[in-house]
Design a protein around this motif. Structure first.
Motif, PDB file in Angstrom:
ATOM      1  N   ALA A 193     -34.104  -4.933 -29.431  1.00 19.75           N
ATOM      2  CA  ALA A 193     -33.776  -4.275 -30.693  1.00 19.75           C
ATOM      3  C   ALA A 193     -35.016  -4.087 -31.564  1.00 19.75           C
ATOM      4  CB  ALA A 193     -32.728  -5.095 -31.445  1.00 19.75           C
ATOM      5  N   GLY A 194     -35.887  -5.086 -31.621  1.00 18.46           N
ATOM      6  CA  GLY A 194     -37.080  -4.992 -32.452  1.00 18.46           C
ATOM      7  C   GLY A 194     -38.081  -3.977 -31.939  1.00 18.46           C
ATOM      8  N   THR A 195     -38.259  -3.898 -30.616  1.00 16.26           N
ATOM      9  CA  THR A 195     -39.175  -2.908 -30.045  1.00 16.26           C
ATOM     10  C   THR A 195     -38.677  -1.498 -30.295  1.00 16.26           C
ATOM     11  OG1 THR A 195     -39.861  -4.495 -28.330  1.00 16.26           O
ATOM     12  CG2 THR A 195     -40.320  -2.164 -27.938  1.00 16.26           C
ATOM     13  N   MET A 196     -37.377  -1.281 -30.110  1.00 14.81           N
ATOM     14  CA  MET A 196     -36.807   0.042 -30.401  1.00 14.81           C
ATOM     15  C   MET A 196     -37.021   0.411 -31.875  1.00 14.81           C
ATOM     16  SD  MET A 196     -33.218  -0.190 -28.258  1.00 14.81           S
ATOM     17  CE  MET A 196     -32.598   1.312 -29.049  1.00 14.81           C
ATOM     18  N   ALA A 197     -36.759  -0.566 -32.759  1.00 14.64           N
ATOM     19  CA  ALA A 197     -36.920  -0.299 -34.192  1.00 14.64           C
ATOM     20  C   ALA A 197     -38.378  -0.002 -34.532  1.00 14.64           C
ATOM     21  CB  ALA A 197     -36.406  -1.480 -35.006  1.00 14.64           C
ATOM     22  N   ALA A 198     -39.302  -0.786 -33.987  1.00 18.39           N
ATOM     23  CA  ALA A 198     -40.724  -0.562 -34.259  1.00 18.39           C
ATOM     24  C   ALA A 198     -41.180   0.788 -33.725  1.00 18.39           C
ATOM     25  CB  ALA A 198     -41.559  -1.686 -33.642  1.00 18.39           C
ATOM     26  N   PHE A 199     -40.692   1.160 -32.537  1.00 21.07           N
ATOM     27  CA  PHE A 199     -41.050   2.449 -31.952  1.00 21.07           C
ATOM     28  C   PHE A 199     -40.537   3.590 -32.822  1.00 21.07           C
ATOM     29  CE2 PHE A 199     -40.747   5.939 -28.862  1.00 21.07           C
ATOM     30  CZ  PHE A 199     -41.998   5.861 -28.264  1.00 21.07           C
ATOM     31  N   GLY A 200     -39.303   3.470 -33.323  1.00 23.34           N
ATOM     32  CA  GLY A 200     -38.769   4.509 -34.197  1.00 23.34           C
ATOM     33  C   GLY A 200     -39.478   4.553 -35.541  1.00 23.34           C
ATOM     34  N   LEU A 201     -39.782   3.377 -36.114  1.00 22.24           N
ATOM     35  CA  LEU A 201     -40.450   3.332 -37.415  1.00 22.24           C
ATOM     36  C   LEU A 201     -41.858   3.908 -37.349  1.00 22.24           C
ATOM     37  CD1 LEU A 201     -39.353  -0.215 -38.624  1.00 22.24           C
ATOM     38  CD2 LEU A 201     -38.639   1.973 -39.581  1.00 22.24           C
ATOM     39  N   SER A 202     -42.538   3.733 -36.217  1.00 19.98           N
ATOM     40  CA  SER A 202     -43.904   4.248 -36.095  1.00 19.98           C
ATOM     41  C   SER A 202     -43.948   5.763 -36.118  1.00 19.98           C
ATOM     42  CB  SER A 202     -44.538   3.743 -34.791  1.00 19.98           C
ATOM     43  OG  SER A 202     -43.881   4.277 -33.658  1.00 19.98           O
ATOM     44  N   SER A 214     -41.504   2.217 -44.873  1.00 25.13           N
ATOM     45  CA  SER A 214     -41.663   1.057 -45.762  1.00 25.13           C
ATOM     46  C   SER A 214     -40.306   0.496 -46.181  1.00 25.13           C
ATOM     47  CB  SER A 214     -42.470   1.455 -46.997  1.00 25.13           C
ATOM     48  OG  SER A 214     -43.761   1.879 -46.638  1.00 25.13           O
ATOM     49  N   ILE A 215     -39.365   1.380 -46.528  1.00 21.26           N
ATOM     50  CA  ILE A 215     -38.045   0.928 -46.983  1.00 21.26           C
ATOM     51  C   ILE A 215     -37.309   0.188 -45.872  1.00 21.26           C
ATOM     52  CG2 ILE A 215     -35.782   1.698 -47.789  1.00 21.26           C
ATOM     53  CD1 ILE A 215     -37.207   3.994 -49.225  1.00 21.26           C
ATOM     54  N   ILE A 216     -37.277   0.790 -44.685  1.00 23.26           N
ATOM     55  CA  ILE A 216     -36.527   0.185 -43.574  1.00 23.26           C
ATOM     56  C   ILE A 216     -37.212  -1.098 -43.111  1.00 23.26           C
ATOM     57  CG2 ILE A 216     -35.725   0.532 -41.212  1.00 23.26           C
ATOM     58  CD1 ILE A 216     -35.386   3.455 -41.804  1.00 23.26           C
ATOM     59  N   THR A 217     -38.535  -1.098 -43.069  1.00 24.73           N
ATOM     60  CA  THR A 217     -39.244  -2.301 -42.641  1.00 24.73           C
ATOM     61  C   THR A 217     -38.968  -3.460 -43.583  1.00 24.73           C
ATOM     62  OG1 THR A 217     -41.002  -0.950 -41.655  1.00 24.73           O
ATOM     63  CG2 THR A 217     -41.491  -3.268 -42.070  1.00 24.73           C
ATOM     64  N   MET A 218     -39.016  -3.209 -44.884  1.00 23.17           N
ATOM     65  CA  MET A 218     -38.739  -4.271 -45.840  1.00 23.17           C
ATOM     66  C   MET A 218     -37.302  -4.758 -45.721  1.00 23.17           C
ATOM     67  SD  MET A 218     -41.410  -5.179 -47.316  1.00 23.17           S
ATOM     68  CE  MET A 218     -40.551  -6.296 -48.422  1.00 23.17           C
ATOM     69  N   SER A 219     -36.373  -3.851 -45.407  1.00 22.76           N
ATOM     70  CA  SER A 219     -34.978  -4.266 -45.218  1.00 22.76           C
ATOM     71  C   SER A 219     -34.839  -5.187 -44.011  1.00 22.76           C
ATOM     72  CB  SER A 219     -34.088  -3.032 -45.042  1.00 22.76           C
ATOM     73  OG  SER A 219     -34.147  -2.193 -46.180  1.00 22.76           O
ATOM     74  N   ILE A 220     -35.533  -4.843 -42.923  1.00 21.87           N
ATOM     75  CA  ILE A 220     -35.455  -5.655 -41.714  1.00 21.87           C
ATOM     76  C   ILE A 220     -36.116  -7.017 -41.924  1.00 21.87           C
ATOM     77  CG2 ILE A 220     -36.241  -5.804 -39.311  1.00 21.87           C
ATOM     78  CD1 ILE A 220     -35.856  -2.812 -39.084  1.00 21.87           C
ATOM     79  N   LEU A 221     -37.119  -7.076 -42.797  1.00 23.20           N
ATOM     80  CA  LEU A 221     -37.857  -8.322 -43.011  1.00 23.20           C
ATOM     81  C   LEU A 221     -37.237  -9.218 -44.074  1.00 23.20           C
ATOM     82  CD1 LEU A 221     -41.584  -7.133 -42.888  1.00 23.20           C
ATOM     83  CD2 LEU A 221     -40.186  -8.072 -41.058  1.00 23.20           C
ATOM     84  N   THR A 222     -36.160  -8.787 -44.719  1.00 24.49           N
ATOM     85  CA  THR A 222     -35.571  -9.616 -45.778  1.00 24.49           C
ATOM     86  C   THR A 222     -35.158 -11.012 -45.312  1.00 24.49           C
ATOM     87  OG1 THR A 222     -33.492  -8.417 -45.375  1.00 24.49           O
ATOM     88  CG2 THR A 222     -34.800  -7.754 -47.287  1.00 24.49           C
ATOM     89  N   PRO A 223     -34.623 -11.197 -44.101  1.00 21.05           N
ATOM     90  CA  PRO A 223     -34.249 -12.570 -43.708  1.00 21.05           C
ATOM     91  C   PRO A 223     -35.428 -13.539 -43.605  1.00 21.05           C
ATOM     92  CG  PRO A 223     -33.109 -10.976 -42.337  1.00 21.05           C
ATOM     93  CD  PRO A 223     -34.139 -10.221 -43.105  1.00 21.05           C
ATOM     94  N   LEU A 252     -44.974  -3.232 -34.266  1.00 18.81           N
ATOM     95  CA  LEU A 252     -45.405  -2.164 -35.162  1.00 18.81           C
ATOM     96  C   LEU A 252     -46.918  -2.205 -35.374  1.00 18.81           C
ATOM     97  CD1 LEU A 252     -44.036   0.142 -36.699  1.00 18.81           C
ATOM     98  CD2 LEU A 252     -43.911  -1.333 -38.691  1.00 18.81           C
ATOM     99  N   ALA A 253     -47.474  -3.421 -35.470  1.00 20.37           N
ATOM    100  CA  ALA A 253     -48.930  -3.547 -35.587  1.00 20.37           C
ATOM    101  C   ALA A 253     -49.627  -3.065 -34.318  1.00 20.37           C
ATOM    102  CB  ALA A 253     -49.305  -4.997 -35.871  1.00 20.37           C
ATOM    103  N   THR A 254     -49.026  -3.312 -33.161  1.00 17.71           N
ATOM    104  CA  THR A 254     -49.596  -2.833 -31.903  1.00 17.71           C
ATOM    105  C   THR A 254     -49.546  -1.318 -31.821  1.00 17.71           C
ATOM    106  OG1 THR A 254     -48.820  -4.875 -30.839  1.00 17.71           O
ATOM    107  CG2 THR A 254     -49.496  -3.074 -29.400  1.00 17.71           C
ATOM    108  N   LEU A 255     -48.444  -0.740 -32.274  1.00 17.00           N
ATOM    109  CA  LEU A 255     -48.294   0.720 -32.226  1.00 17.00           C
ATOM    110  C   LEU A 255     -49.198   1.433 -33.224  1.00 17.00           C
ATOM    111  CD1 LEU A 255     -44.414   0.976 -31.866  1.00 17.00           C
ATOM    112  CD2 LEU A 255     -46.100   1.771 -30.197  1.00 17.00           C
ATOM    113  N   SER A 256     -49.678   0.710 -34.242  1.00 17.28           N
ATOM    114  CA  SER A 256     -50.532   1.363 -35.234  1.00 17.28           C
ATOM    115  C   SER A 256     -51.846   1.847 -34.625  1.00 17.28           C
ATOM    116  CB  SER A 256     -50.829   0.403 -36.392  1.00 17.28           C
ATOM    117  OG  SER A 256     -51.572  -0.720 -35.932  1.00 17.28           O
ATOM    118  N   GLY A 257     -52.302   1.190 -33.557  1.00 18.86           N
ATOM    119  CA  GLY A 257     -53.521   1.626 -32.885  1.00 18.86           C
ATOM    120  C   GLY A 257     -53.260   2.439 -31.630  1.00 18.86           C
TER     121      GLY A 257
END
Length: 592
Positions: free
Chosen positions: A400-409, A417-426, A471-476
């Motif tokens: 689930a996290g890889t799919m989300a990071a791939f879509g967010l990138s 930014s909005i979705i990432t902060m929502s996912i990181l709230t926990p 997401l940090a890996t996909l940034s490069g």
């Protein structure tokens, strides 16, 4: 194929699994918890008013803020010079970073247990002082505020150091050399050049440490006294002893409001950038004293020739560290790393004790307590449950996290930014608040006391770690490789499997290992959701720690202390093997 094309045109759809689990297990329960605190449907602030009418509750709230603030300040005072010395360490920097990572990845419960051994009346420090004759009776080093600060700072110091190191490493060292070459003193160059550029790392570290400290529960309870109660302890007590959920919900949201205020302040500051730091520094620049202005001006005129000769002598000289500066820096780092690593090493040594009680150093060496752990069905059952939950949570979170990071990138920066902060709230909210919300949500679904409930409770936090790392890996990641593969008629699935996946594999494995450790070490949410009906290794340790302190817990703690070393070795070989195959995705893109 049509579904894949829709996802390709709308990558935000890839975040649906992660966001759906988060919303169902944490988002909706948070809304229900807030409505409960307002006595819905009859909306009322009675629970909040009742909280502030209780003088003891207000004192606990203020005490929570005070303890968190002081612990954050101590972490900053120790962490800033440590981060600076690591950032300028050159080739030794990777090794020093590993020494910071090791205690950070070690179970917080094990580290708290280690300090009970070190600070106890029969602990290492008191025994040492008694043996050399410096004291006649044990010092009160535990079950007080001092012990709370020692334990909290030990746990949070790596979280303060890591963000500052990441920022300091990116500061161009030639800027300091340029300032020194123009005649600036070392302290002046540091205050005017390096410090303002490192403020983002300081701000991030302070915010992270402060917000996490607000939700501390186990460490103050294990190391502090009755006068060191924090709001998280009060919330846990209300949840376990009262059938009325509304006051507990109100207390949780008061704690959450305190954290949100701090986070909102951080958001404003982070948006200001470096320019504000410089303008602030200039604004508070000390000026002439009004009463001695003329005298100061005359003295400065007399000193001009001397200062000019000194400035000319220092001009164009780069920054050079004196031998004494290196010695002091090395000694400081040694003290910090002893503070971070020694408790874990002491737990490992004590676990080989042959006696019936905790003793350091052991008079005789034996493996009897390890045999005791692996021959006790309760420990084996708890270990097996933790391992099972960790593997399942790691698999679910990684997908689930890889799919989300791939879509967010592939989304716009604002939406990302909005979705990432929502996912990181926990993992940014106080853990006690997250635990109460998850408990309420899973209770509504009838999943409290079940394995599925524990897995869902662990997953909402583990997904955040996977998203951040991938997401940090996909940034490069160079998307032209994907375009090259698709131009050669490769489909989206084949392109992902042959080009994208090999390049981000190390990030995925790192996220999976982080998710496993997060689940394996989780105790707060597990204690709420399982109700001790399904024991895990941290719950079993916490239960035994409350009832008795014997070398059995030390044996389990030593195993958990060695777990991060295994994790780092696995990650190292993963990254090392990834280097050897770095060029293969590009070749695959050409071959396709």
């Amino acid at each position: 194929m049509t579904t894949i094309q829709k996802i390709g045109s709308r990558p935000i759809l890839l975040t649906v699994p992660a966001f759906g689990v988060l919303f169902a297990v944490f988002g909706i329960p948070m809304i229900l918890l807030f409505l409960t605190s307002l006595n819905a449907p009859a909306i009322s602030l009675a629970n909040y008013v009742g909280f502030f009418e209780q003088r003891s509750y207000v004192l606990i709230l203020l005490q929570t803020f005070k303890i968190s603030l002081i612990a954050t300040a101590i972490c900053l005072i120790i962490g800033y010079p440590t981060a600076y010395l690591i950032a300028v360490a050159g080739r030794a920097r990777p090794f020093l970073m590993v020494l910071v990572f090791l205690p950070w990845l070690t179970s917080a419960l094990v580290r708290t247990y280690a300090w009970t051994i070190v600070l106890g009346d029969s602990g290492l420090i008191n025994n040492l002082l008694l043996s050399v004759g410096l004291i006649e009776r044990p010092l009160p080093l535990i079950y007080n505020r001092f012990a709370v600060y020692v334990g909290m700072v030990h746990i949070m110091l790596p979280m303060m150091i890591l963000p500052m190191v990441s920022v300091m490493v990116g500061i161009d060292s030639s800027l300091m050399s340029a300032a020194r070459s123009m005649g600036a003193k070392p302290l002046t160059a540091f205050l005017r050049v390096f410090l303002p550029l490192s403020i983002p790392g300081v701000r991030s570290g302070c915010i992270l440490v402060f917000v996490v400290c607000l939700g501390f529960y186990i460490t103050p309870q294990a190391l502090g006294g009755l006068g060191d109660t924090m709001l998280s302890t009060l919330i846990n007590s209300q949840l376990t002893t009262s059938l009325n959920m509304a006051p507990t919900a109100a207390a949780a949201f008061i704690l959450l409001a305190m954290a949100l205020v701090v986070l909102s302040m951080a958001g404003v500051n982070l948006a200001s950038g470096h320019g504000e730091a410089w303008s602030t520094e200039q604004k508070f620049r000390p000026g002439r004293l009004p009463s001695f202005g003329k005298a100061t001006r005359y003295l400065n005129e007399f000193a001009i020739p001397f200062r000019a000769r000194r400035w000319a002598a220092k001009l164009y000289q780069g920054q050079r560290d004196t031998p004494w500066a290196k010695i002091v820096g090395a000694a400081f780092l040694a003290i910090v790393f002893i503070y971070l690593l020694a408790p874990g090493l002491i737990v490992i040594i004590i676990s080989f004790n042959a006696g019936n009680f905790l003793e350091f150093p052991p008079r005789a060496v034996s493996l009897r307590w390890y045999y005791s752990v692996f021959q006790d069905p309760s420990w084996i059952n708890a270990l097996w449950n933790s391992f099972q939950f960790g593997v399942i949570v790691s698999l679910v979170s990684t997908v689930a996290g890889t799919m989300a990071a791939f879509g967010l990138s592939r989304c716009s920066s604002g939406l990302r930014s909005i979705i990432t902060m929502s996912i990181l709230t926990p993992i940014t909210f106080p853990i006690i608040v997250v635990g109460v919300a998850v408990y309420l949500g899973l209770a509504k679904l009838g999943l409290v006391g079940t394995s599925i409930g524990i897995i869902l409770g662990h997953t909402i936090g583990a997904v955040g770690y996977v998203v951040v790392i991938v997401l940090a890996t996909l940034s490069g990641f160079d998307r032209r490789l994907e375009q090259a593969a698709m131009s050669m008629r490769a489909g989206p699935t084949r392109t992902f499997m042959r080009v994208t996946l090999p390049l981000i594999r190390s990030g995925i494995i790192g996220g999976a290992l982080f998710a496993f450790l997060a689940s394996f070490d989780e105790v707060i949410i597990t204690s709420f959701v399982s109700g001790y009906a399904i024991p895990t290794l941290p719950l079993k340790m916490l239960e035994n720690l409350k009832e008795q302190v014997d070398p059995t817990i030390a044996a389990v703690g030593s195993l958990l202390t060695l777990l991060p070393i295994v994790w780092l070795v696995a990650l190292y070989f993963t990254l090392w093997s990834a280097r050897g195959t770095l060029g293969k995705p590009a070749m695959n893109a050409v071959e396709l």
